[in-house]
Design a protein around this motif. Sequence first.
Motif, PDB file in Angstrom:
ATOM      1  N   LEU A  10       0.821  -1.210   0.000  1.00 52.30           N
ATOM      2  CA  LEU A  10       0.000   0.000   0.000  1.00 52.30           C
ATOM      3  C   LEU A  10       0.854   1.258   0.000  1.00 52.30           C
ATOM      4  CD1 LEU A  10      -3.018  -0.802   2.362  1.00 52.30           C
ATOM      5  CD2 LEU A  10      -2.906  -0.825  -0.129  1.00 52.30           C
ATOM      6  N   ALA A  11       2.043   1.175   0.610  1.00 53.28           N
ATOM      7  CA  ALA A  11       2.910   2.348   0.633  1.00 53.28           C
ATOM      8  C   ALA A  11       3.435   2.679  -0.757  1.00 53.28           C
ATOM      9  CB  ALA A  11       4.070   2.112   1.597  1.00 53.28           C
ATOM     10  N   ARG A  12       3.516   1.701  -1.630  1.00 56.14           N
ATOM     11  CA  ARG A  12       4.098   1.912  -2.955  1.00 56.14           C
ATOM     12  C   ARG A  12       3.058   1.917  -4.079  1.00 56.14           C
ATOM     13  NH1 ARG A  12       9.207  -2.331  -2.497  1.00 56.14           N
ATOM     14  NH2 ARG A  12      10.289  -1.247  -0.765  1.00 56.14           N
ATOM     15  N   VAL A  13       1.820   1.677  -3.748  1.00 54.73           N
ATOM     16  CA  VAL A  13       0.819   1.509  -4.793  1.00 54.73           C
ATOM     17  C   VAL A  13       0.517   2.855  -5.459  1.00 54.73           C
ATOM     18  CG1 VAL A  13      -1.143   1.814  -3.221  1.00 54.73           C
ATOM     19  CG2 VAL A  13      -1.414   0.508  -5.339  1.00 54.73           C
ATOM     20  N   ASP A  14       0.381   2.805  -6.798  1.00 57.85           N
ATOM     21  CA  ASP A  14      -0.083   3.987  -7.523  1.00 57.85           C
ATOM     22  C   ASP A  14      -1.188   3.613  -8.506  1.00 57.85           C
ATOM     23  OD1 ASP A  14       1.433   2.530  -9.270  1.00 57.85           O
ATOM     24  OD2 ASP A  14       2.893   4.113  -9.706  1.00 57.85           O
ATOM     25  N   ASP A  15      -1.371   2.295  -8.692  1.00 54.66           N
ATOM     26  CA  ASP A  15      -2.513   1.834  -9.475  1.00 54.66           C
ATOM     27  C   ASP A  15      -2.828   0.411  -9.040  1.00 54.66           C
ATOM     28  OD1 ASP A  15      -0.912  -0.081 -10.946  1.00 54.66           O
ATOM     29  OD2 ASP A  15      -0.183   1.598 -12.184  1.00 54.66           O
ATOM     30  N   VAL A  16      -3.838  -0.173  -9.643  1.00 62.53           N
ATOM     31  CA  VAL A  16      -4.284  -1.503  -9.224  1.00 62.53           C
ATOM     32  C   VAL A  16      -3.880  -2.579 -10.209  1.00 62.53           C
ATOM     33  CG1 VAL A  16      -6.246  -0.547  -7.968  1.00 62.53           C
ATOM     34  CG2 VAL A  16      -6.517  -1.186 -10.388  1.00 62.53           C
ATOM     35  N   ASN A  17      -3.043  -2.252 -11.176  1.00 64.15           N
ATOM     36  CA  ASN A  17      -2.809  -3.189 -12.266  1.00 64.15           C
ATOM     37  C   ASN A  17      -1.660  -4.165 -12.041  1.00 64.15           C
ATOM     38  OD1 ASN A  17      -4.884  -2.063 -13.875  1.00 64.15           O
ATOM     39  ND2 ASN A  17      -3.520  -0.355 -14.450  1.00 64.15           N
ATOM     40  N   ASP A  18      -0.753  -3.873 -11.160  1.00 62.50           N
ATOM     41  CA  ASP A  18       0.424  -4.741 -11.047  1.00 62.50           C
ATOM     42  C   ASP A  18       0.772  -5.027  -9.575  1.00 62.50           C
ATOM     43  OD1 ASP A  18       2.547  -6.265 -11.911  1.00 62.50           O
ATOM     44  OD2 ASP A  18       3.944  -4.569 -12.045  1.00 62.50           O
ATOM     45  N   PRO A  19      -0.130  -5.672  -8.832  1.00 64.18           N
ATOM     46  CA  PRO A  19       0.169  -6.008  -7.436  1.00 64.18           C
ATOM     47  C   PRO A  19       1.068  -7.243  -7.373  1.00 64.18           C
ATOM     48  CG  PRO A  19      -1.974  -6.857  -7.993  1.00 64.18           C
ATOM     49  CD  PRO A  19      -1.471  -6.121  -9.218  1.00 64.18           C
ATOM     50  N   PRO A  20       1.687  -7.545  -6.215  1.00 62.44           N
ATOM     51  CA  PRO A  20       2.455  -8.793  -6.047  1.00 62.44           C
ATOM     52  C   PRO A  20       1.566 -10.011  -6.258  1.00 62.44           C
ATOM     53  CG  PRO A  20       2.932  -7.239  -4.276  1.00 62.44           C
ATOM     54  CD  PRO A  20       1.771  -6.679  -5.022  1.00 62.44           C
ATOM     55  N   ALA A  21       2.215 -11.147  -6.528  1.00 58.80           N
ATOM     56  CA  ALA A  21       1.470 -12.395  -6.770  1.00 58.80           C
ATOM     57  C   ALA A  21       0.620 -12.737  -5.549  1.00 58.80           C
ATOM     58  CB  ALA A  21       2.442 -13.527  -7.072  1.00 58.80           C
ATOM     59  N   GLY A  22      -0.591 -13.189  -5.804  1.00 57.58           N
ATOM     60  CA  GLY A  22      -1.496 -13.579  -4.743  1.00 57.58           C
ATOM     61  C   GLY A  22      -2.130 -12.409  -4.031  1.00 57.58           C
ATOM     62  N   MET A  23      -2.136 -11.245  -4.664  1.00 51.35           N
ATOM     63  CA  MET A  23      -2.684 -10.058  -4.022  1.00 51.35           C
ATOM     64  C   MET A  23      -3.536  -9.280  -5.034  1.00 51.35           C
ATOM     65  SD  MET A  23      -0.659  -7.017  -1.976  1.00 51.35           S
ATOM     66  CE  MET A  23      -0.019  -8.172  -0.767  1.00 51.35           C
ATOM     67  N   TRP A  24      -4.574  -8.603  -4.520  1.00 54.91           N
ATOM     68  CA  TRP A  24      -5.440  -7.751  -5.331  1.00 54.91           C
ATOM     69  C   TRP A  24      -5.565  -6.384  -4.658  1.00 54.91           C
ATOM     70  CZ3 TRP A  24      -6.348 -12.793  -4.125  1.00 54.91           C
ATOM     71  CH2 TRP A  24      -6.389 -13.704  -5.177  1.00 54.91           C
ATOM     72  N   LEU A  25      -5.758  -5.344  -5.481  1.00 57.22           N
ATOM     73  CA  LEU A  25      -5.855  -3.985  -4.958  1.00 57.22           C
ATOM     74  C   LEU A  25      -7.182  -3.359  -5.375  1.00 57.22           C
ATOM     75  CD1 LEU A  25      -2.245  -2.730  -5.812  1.00 57.22           C
ATOM     76  CD2 LEU A  25      -3.114  -3.406  -3.561  1.00 57.22           C
ATOM     77  N   VAL A  26      -7.664  -2.497  -4.482  1.00 57.32           N
ATOM     78  CA  VAL A  26      -8.892  -1.746  -4.756  1.00 57.32           C
ATOM     79  C   VAL A  26      -8.621  -0.283  -4.400  1.00 57.32           C
ATOM     80  CG1 VAL A  26     -11.317  -1.404  -4.185  1.00 57.32           C
ATOM     81  CG2 VAL A  26     -10.352  -3.720  -4.258  1.00 57.32           C
ATOM     82  N   MET A  27      -8.971   0.643  -5.344  1.00 54.75           N
ATOM     83  CA  MET A  27      -8.843   2.075  -5.091  1.00 54.75           C
ATOM     84  C   MET A  27     -10.210   2.708  -5.354  1.00 54.75           C
ATOM     85  SD  MET A  27      -5.116   2.784  -6.895  1.00 54.75           S
ATOM     86  CE  MET A  27      -4.956   4.421  -6.193  1.00 54.75           C
ATOM     87  N   GLN A  28     -10.708   3.433  -4.321  1.00 56.48           N
ATOM     88  CA  GLN A  28     -12.064   3.987  -4.421  1.00 56.48           C
ATOM     89  C   GLN A  28     -12.036   5.461  -4.015  1.00 56.48           C
ATOM     90  OE1 GLN A  28     -15.344   1.595  -2.950  1.00 56.48           O
ATOM     91  NE2 GLN A  28     -16.271   3.418  -2.004  1.00 56.48           N
ATOM     92  N   ARG A  29     -12.551   6.307  -4.948  1.00 57.09           N
ATOM     93  CA  ARG A  29     -12.703   7.742  -4.694  1.00 57.09           C
ATOM     94  C   ARG A  29     -14.167   8.103  -4.957  1.00 57.09           C
ATOM     95  NH1 ARG A  29      -9.215   9.496  -7.886  1.00 57.09           N
ATOM     96  NH2 ARG A  29      -7.482   9.974  -6.470  1.00 57.09           N
ATOM     97  N   GLY A  30     -14.864   8.366  -3.860  1.00 53.70           N
ATOM     98  CA  GLY A  30     -16.298   8.630  -3.988  1.00 53.70           C
ATOM     99  C   GLY A  30     -17.016   7.397  -4.499  1.00 53.70           C
TER     100      GLY A  30
END
Length: 402
Positions: free
Chosen positions: A58-78
């Motif tokens: 999370l400290a390095r995330v800037d998008d949701v397209n390339d997370p480490p293996a076995g991980m998913w990211l969600v970014m929500q604004r409004g």
Amino acid sequence: MSRPSSGDDRLIRRTALRMGIQSALVVAVAVALLCGVAVLVVLSSQHKQQEDLLTTTLARVDDVNDPPAGMWLVMQRGSHRAATPGMPPGLPYEPDLAATATDGMTRVAEEVRAGPHEYAVLTQWRDDYVVQAILDLRSAHQERDRLLRDLMITSLGGLVLAGVVGVWLGRRAVTPLAEALAIQRRFVADAGHELRTPLTLLSTRAQLLRRRARQGGDPVALSSDADDLVQDAAQLTEILEDLLLAADPRQEVPRQPVDLAELVRQAVAAAEPAAAEHGVALVVDSEPIQVSGYEAGLRRAVNALLDNGIRHARATLRVVVGPLGRQARVDFVDDGPGLDPAIMPTMFRRFASGPAEQAPGQRRRYGLGLSLVSDIAARHGGSVSARNADGGGAILRLLLPR
């Protein structure tokens, strides 16, 4: 070394088994504690690694397209939301997204179930949007299950090994005690048997001496009888000392030259009163011959064979002493009913039993006498045997190295 009896051997096995079970239980408790600590350490380490991985991502995330293996990211604004493709059904974890969007607090959900699997979830507020990292825990759970399986297999192997080693060590620890108990029991049994005949002879001589003294017997004859009584008492002491030495396998008794013919003549003379009470005549046919051994032990053997012959002879017991090749032989030839061939293989064993007698349920026992003769012969490097005479009766032969 005296070996434990069958009863003592059963006691050794039971005690060793109990010690083995106790050792296994102690090891089981220790292994359970160690396994519990190991599992806790591994789980704690896994949780720490998972939390560190989520925090770093999370400290390095800037998008949701390339997370480490076995991980998913969600970014929500409004109302706008972006998520890593291929996210499992039931995710993201909506309660933490909504709560963090409301109060801006970071939330860690270590175990979130979505479908058949569990996930670790970390939700944070970033400037003007909420970001959530989701980590698949299947690999961690597989590692945990593999660890538990390995610990279980190792623990079972350790328990089996502890039980086997416990039984082995228990038997090694108990066997010397059982052997000491067997020596004690054997000494008590042997002493009771061996002292019975000399004490009987001693009592008989004492009674004859008292009777002659009351009848005003010849002083010279009375003095001779008293000397014989004293000699019998001395021989009784020698027998007791020999029993004590024979009972302790650590004792080494130096052998001495023994005039076997003279020893037999003395034993026959001492047995005359007992033979007379049974109506048995004792005949000695001997020639000078010497052996190397323990006089008291040989006297015990000769006395036991004399007692056996007197009890089974009808009228005569003949004792023959002489050489037989490189050995000395003492034959005890009685004119009794002879020996049942069925008892010959076992008659020199301790407390051996013969075939059933005429009365139902009764078995003839042969006690200790002949087994003690066998032990004494073995101590001298000799042997004892029995056979039926051609003309009737039995022959018991004691063989000793010359």
